[in-house]
Design an enzyme around this catalytic site. Structure first.
Site, PDB file in Angstrom:
ATOM      1  N   LYS A 177       1.445 -16.069  11.924  1.00 14.74           N
ATOM      2  CA  LYS A 177       2.517 -15.489  11.103  1.00 14.74           C
ATOM      3  C   LYS A 177       2.968 -16.584  10.154  1.00 14.74           C
ATOM      4  O   LYS A 177       3.439 -17.625  10.575  1.00 14.74           O
ATOM      5  CB  LYS A 177       3.704 -15.033  11.964  1.00 14.74           C
ATOM      6  CG  LYS A 177       4.705 -14.242  11.139  1.00 14.74           C
ATOM      7  CD  LYS A 177       6.135 -14.349  11.597  1.00 14.74           C
ATOM      8  CE  LYS A 177       6.878 -15.526  11.084  1.00 14.74           C
ATOM      9  NZ  LYS A 177       7.033 -15.637   9.609  1.00 14.74           N
ATOM     10  N   GLU A 244       7.778 -26.242  19.554  1.00 10.03           N
ATOM     11  CA  GLU A 244       7.567 -27.486  18.793  1.00 10.03           C
ATOM     12  C   GLU A 244       8.714 -27.488  17.794  1.00 10.03           C
ATOM     13  O   GLU A 244       8.632 -26.869  16.738  1.00 10.03           O
ATOM     14  CB  GLU A 244       6.197 -27.408  18.113  1.00 10.03           C
ATOM     15  CG  GLU A 244       5.572 -28.720  17.709  1.00 10.03           C
ATOM     16  CD  GLU A 244       5.297 -29.659  18.853  1.00 10.03           C
ATOM     17  OE1 GLU A 244       5.835 -30.768  18.829  1.00 10.03           O
ATOM     18  OE2 GLU A 244       4.548 -29.286  19.775  1.00 10.03           O
ATOM     19  N   CYS A 278      10.760 -32.537  10.498  1.00 13.51           N
ATOM     20  CA  CYS A 278      11.351 -32.490  11.840  1.00 13.51           C
ATOM     21  C   CYS A 278      11.591 -33.892  12.377  1.00 13.51           C
ATOM     22  O   CYS A 278      12.427 -34.088  13.249  1.00 13.51           O
ATOM     23  CB  CYS A 278      10.430 -31.725  12.774  1.00 13.51           C
ATOM     24  SG  CYS A 278       8.752 -32.361  12.734  1.00 13.51           S
ATOM     25  N   GLU A 376      21.052 -31.213  12.962  1.00 11.89           N
ATOM     26  CA  GLU A 376      19.949 -31.625  12.076  1.00 11.89           C
ATOM     27  C   GLU A 376      20.337 -31.286  10.632  1.00 11.89           C
ATOM     28  O   GLU A 376      20.489 -30.111  10.286  1.00 11.89           O
ATOM     29  CB  GLU A 376      18.698 -30.856  12.492  1.00 11.89           C
ATOM     30  CG  GLU A 376      17.426 -31.293  11.812  1.00 11.89           C
ATOM     31  CD  GLU A 376      16.220 -30.439  12.252  1.00 11.89           C
ATOM     32  OE1 GLU A 376      16.383 -29.235  12.556  1.00 11.89           O
ATOM     33  OE2 GLU A 376      15.101 -30.993  12.277  1.00 11.89           O
TER      34      GLU A 376
HETATM   35  N1  LIG Z   1       8.524 -30.370  16.115  1.00 12.66           N
HETATM   36  C1  LIG Z   1       7.748 -30.139  15.074  1.00 12.66           C
HETATM   37  O1  LIG Z   1       6.559 -30.427  15.089  1.00 12.66           O
HETATM   38  C2  LIG Z   1       8.330 -29.492  13.844  1.00 12.66           C
HETATM   39  C3  LIG Z   1       7.548 -29.474  12.671  1.00 12.66           C
HETATM   40  C4  LIG Z   1       8.065 -28.881  11.520  1.00 12.66           C
HETATM   41  C5  LIG Z   1       9.341 -28.313  11.540  1.00 12.66           C
HETATM   42  N2  LIG Z   1      10.076 -28.373  12.665  1.00 12.66           N
HETATM   43  C6  LIG Z   1      11.435 -27.821  12.663  1.00 12.66           C
HETATM   44  O2  LIG Z   1      11.430 -26.560  11.988  1.00 12.66           O
HETATM   45  C7  LIG Z   1      12.686 -26.319  11.383  1.00 12.66           C
HETATM   46  C8  LIG Z   1      12.461 -25.932   9.920  1.00 12.66           C
HETATM   47  O3  LIG Z   1      11.697 -24.793   9.840  1.00 12.66           O
HETATM   48  P1  LIG Z   1      12.319 -23.325   9.592  1.00 12.66           P
HETATM   49  O4  LIG Z   1      13.627 -23.426   8.917  1.00 12.66           O
HETATM   50  O5  LIG Z   1      11.239 -22.517   8.953  1.00 12.66           O
HETATM   51  O6  LIG Z   1      12.548 -22.851  11.073  1.00 12.66           O
HETATM   52  P2  LIG Z   1      12.791 -21.374  11.577  1.00 12.66           P
HETATM   53  O7  LIG Z   1      12.928 -21.474  13.051  1.00 12.66           O
HETATM   54  O8  LIG Z   1      13.862 -20.725  10.818  1.00 12.66           O
HETATM   55  O9  LIG Z   1      11.437 -20.607  11.182  1.00 12.66           O
HETATM   56  C9  LIG Z   1      10.177 -21.061  11.636  1.00 12.66           C
HETATM   57  C10 LIG Z   1       9.225 -19.899  11.658  1.00 12.66           C
HETATM   58  O10 LIG Z   1       9.698 -18.949  12.611  1.00 12.66           O
HETATM   59  C11 LIG Z   1       9.826 -17.676  11.995  1.00 12.66           C
HETATM   60  N3  LIG Z   1      10.911 -16.956  12.668  1.00 12.66           N
HETATM   61  C12 LIG Z   1      12.223 -16.905  12.342  1.00 12.66           C
HETATM   62  N4  LIG Z   1      12.882 -16.133  13.213  1.00 12.66           N
HETATM   63  C13 LIG Z   1      11.973 -15.683  14.113  1.00 12.66           C
HETATM   64  C14 LIG Z   1      12.034 -14.869  15.280  1.00 12.66           C
HETATM   65  N5  LIG Z   1      13.179 -14.326  15.703  1.00 12.66           N
HETATM   66  N6  LIG Z   1      10.897 -14.621  15.958  1.00 12.66           N
HETATM   67  C15 LIG Z   1       9.738 -15.172  15.554  1.00 12.66           C
HETATM   68  N7  LIG Z   1       9.606 -15.964  14.462  1.00 12.66           N
HETATM   69  C16 LIG Z   1      10.713 -16.227  13.765  1.00 12.66           C
HETATM   70  C17 LIG Z   1      10.057 -17.959  10.537  1.00 12.66           C
HETATM   71  O11 LIG Z   1       9.721 -16.841   9.776  1.00 12.66           O
HETATM   72  C18 LIG Z   1       9.125 -19.153  10.318  1.00 12.66           C
HETATM   73  O12 LIG Z   1       7.784 -18.723  10.159  1.00 12.66           O
HETATM   74  C19 LIG Z   1      13.455 -27.616  11.530  1.00 12.66           C
HETATM   75  O13 LIG Z   1      14.363 -27.502  12.595  1.00 12.66           O
HETATM   76  C20 LIG Z   1      12.370 -28.631  11.845  1.00 12.66           C
HETATM   77  O14 LIG Z   1      12.833 -29.778  12.538  1.00 12.66           O
HETATM   78  C21 LIG Z   1       9.589 -28.915  13.821  1.00 12.66           C
HETATM   79  O1  LIG Z   2       8.223 -31.561  10.094  1.00 19.65           O
HETATM   80  C1  LIG Z   2       7.546 -32.076  10.944  1.00 19.65           C
HETATM   81  C2  LIG Z   2       6.110 -32.446  10.833  1.00 19.65           C
HETATM   82  C3  LIG Z   2       5.969 -33.737  10.141  1.00 19.65           C
HETATM   83  C4  LIG Z   2       4.692 -34.454  10.508  1.00 19.65           C
HETATM   84  O2  LIG Z   2       3.803 -33.903  11.152  1.00 19.65           O
HETATM   85  O3  LIG Z   2       4.619 -35.636  10.139  1.00 19.65           O
END
Ligand SMILES: NC(=O)c1ccc[n+]([C@@H]2O[C@H](COP(=O)([O-])OP(=O)(O)OC[C@H]3O[C@@H](n4cnc5c(N)ncnc54)[C@H](O)[C@@H]3O)[C@@H](O)[C@H]2O)c1
Ligand SMILES: O=CCCC(=O)O
Length: 474
Positions: A177, A244, A278, A376
């Site tokens: 997705k 993640e 992240c 964050e």
């Molecule tokens: N740990 C990691 O590896 C990592 C990497 C990148 C981003 N992040 C984190 O992601 C966040 C930023 O991304 P974002 O704003 O897109 O996050 P988000 O949680 O709003 O959305 C992430 C994904 O989930 C989907 N989504 C939203 N609501 C959903 C639901 N109820 N059910 C299923 N899917 C749903 C969104 O459409 C999108 O594709 C930050 O908190 C960042 O730290 C973590």
């Molecule tokens: O946002 C998190 C991913 C960043 C990375 O993989 O370096």
């Protein structure tokens, strides 16, 4: 820009499809709010067809030899490398990260396919001795089945291949997705997988607006044909699925730190993708002996950053992804200001540059009651906090429900070991802030996630262990 890879449809069972309703949603360029294009908005029922296709494709795909899967992944990797200019521009246009970062992410994304094309051939089993003479064991690792994969907008290419690479290498089939803010780059990557010869049904992708995301997440977590769900995104959403997630990385500067390294590390750990990673550093704990000098150097860096058009090679700070992201940064900064924080530089929107720009900001005088210390910020804001002792720094750095990355700078080797062992995070940067690569494991402690992506560990989520006991005559 060449548009040969831009698709508005979703890819299900080897076909580009528009969904039953043929409804569209708009995709915006965060630089100026202009509409890049319209993408078909699929819902859970449309996605069910992708799950069914992946389920059908699982048998043949998992029975291919690892060498065959490896060759296809490598071909996909090569096609991505051949298309870096177009993919980099496409990513920058919809995400807003400076073009050098956009191309850099495409190479980073490709590196996971290179790595997992090789790892596909190294899924080893083992034998273990039973405590009896007439029984033998074979321990096999087998693919789990269909993987439902959800990726975020901030690294939409890198997070896709970091999941899909090991899933396909393991023998799983996939339904992705894609993120609503950046749907073009994930579908472009899937188009290249198609051109590489990944068979129909093995890799499917659905695009949807935010309003359909929850339904698709629900389908992934309830459909018995989906064996595992791999989610990257915010803690708020991820709590309900799997994991993640977000971070809140501390960066500690001890008195013995080399400040030139702190400054270059800050540029990457804080300002990459406008602070929207992240693993972005957020709370800078600086020891009292080096405090004044460090704040001066970090302020100089922060003030030197040029905001502007991310396609311009002199730009280092692009727009935030959307108004929700901008409003969150502004709310947290205003809350800190109203509770007494001092704005050393920045501190507000940069409306002269564009609607979604926020000035690179450095705040001091941060206190416990400020939300910005605990949430964050996901933007170009540094919180600076003075500390006295190593023990205090560790306690404060660990005082969070999140534990993705932690960084620190020290020239004292014993201190480096002590602090490395004491910090509660899955990724530690010691005199360095580059903690991600295809070769090494990536993931968090505490609320920041479960499991690891990348490296040899990244395959585990997509494999299950079978123990075969064999009775023999002796
Ligand atoms: N740990 C990691 O590896 C990592 C990497 C990148 C981003 N992040 C984190 O992601 C966040 C930023 O991304 P974002 O704003 O897109 O996050 P988000 O949680 O709003 O959305 C992430 C994904 O989930 C989907 N989504 C939203 N609501 C959903 C639901 N109820 N059910 C299923 N899917 C749903 C969104 O459409 C999108 O594709 C930050 O908190 C960042 O730290 C973590
Ligand atoms: O946002 C998190 C991913 C960043 C990375 O993989 O370096």
């Amino acid at each position: 820009m060449s548009l040969s890879l831009r698709r508005s449809e979703s890819y299900i069972n080897g076909e580009w499809v528009k969904g039953r309703a043929e409804k569209l949603f708009q995709v915006f360029n965060p630089k100026n709010g202009s509409i890049i294009g319209e993408v078909y908005d699929l819902d859970a029922e449309d996605t069910k067809a992708a799950v069914d296709a992946a389920y059908e494709a699982f048998g043949p795909w998992s029975k291919k030899t690892a060498k065959e899967r490896s060759a296809l992944l490598y071909k996909w990797y090569s096609l991505i490398l051949e298309n870096i200019p177009e993919l980099g521009e496409m990513l920058t246009e919809e995400n807003g990260k400076p073009l050098a970062e956009g191309k850099g992410e495409i190479m980073y994304a490709a590196s996971f396919l290179d790595w997992y094309s090789a790892e596909a051939r190294r899924v080893y089993g083992e034998t273990i001795e039973f405590p009896v003479t007439n029984r033998r064991s074979i321990i096999r690792k087998e693919p789990v089945g269909v993987a439902g994969i959800i990726v975020p907008w901030n690294f939409p290419a890198g997070m896709l291949t970091r999941k899909v690479g090991p899933a396909l290498a393991a023998g799983c089939t996939v339904v992705v997705k894609s993120p609503e803010d950046t749907p073009y780059i994930p579908t472009a990557l899937v188009e290249l997988a198609n051109r590489a010869g990944i068979p129909r049904g093995v890799l499917n992708i659905v695009s949807c607006s935010r309003s359909n995301a929850a339904g698709i997440g629900q389908l992934f977590s309830s459909d018995p044909k989906v064996s595992t769900v791999s989610f990257t995104g915010s803690c708020e959403v991820g709590k309900r699925i799997s994991l993640e997630l977000g971070g809140l990385a501390p960066l500690i500067v001890f008195d013995s730190a080399d400040l030139s390294k702190v400054v270059s590390g800050t540029l990457f750990a804080k300002f990459r993708n406008c602070g929207q990673a992240c693993i972005s550093a957020q709370n800078f704990f600086i020891q009292e002996g080096i405090y004044d000098k460090a704040v001066e150097e970090i302020t100089k860096l922060t003030k030197s950053l040029k905001m502007g058009d991310p396609m311009d090679s002199t730009t280092s700070i692009g727009p935030l992804i959307n108004s929700r992201g901008l409003e969150k940064v502004e709310r947290l900064v205003n809350d800190a200001k109203s509770k007494g924080a001092t704005v050393i530089c920045g501190g507000s929107r940069a409306t002269d540059v564009g609607e979604l720009y926020f000035q690179p900001t450095l705040l001091t005088g941060i206190t416990e009651d400020m939300d910005i210390l605990h949430q964050e910020v996901f933007g170009p804001v540094i919180n600076v906090i003075k500390f006295k002792t190593e023990e205090e720094a560790i306690r404060r750095a660990n005082d969070s429900e999140r534990g993705l990355a932690s960084y620190f700078y020290s020239s004292d080797i014993s201190q480096c070991y002590r602090v490395m062992e004491a910090l509660q995070a899955g990724l530690i940067g010691c005199n360095d802030t580059t903690v991600s690569s295809a070769e090494t494991p990536f993931g968090g402690y505490k609320q920041s996630g479960i499991g690891r992506e990348g490296g040899k560990y990244g395959m585990d989520e997509f494999l299950q262990i079978k123990m075969c006991a064999i009775g023999i005559d002796i």
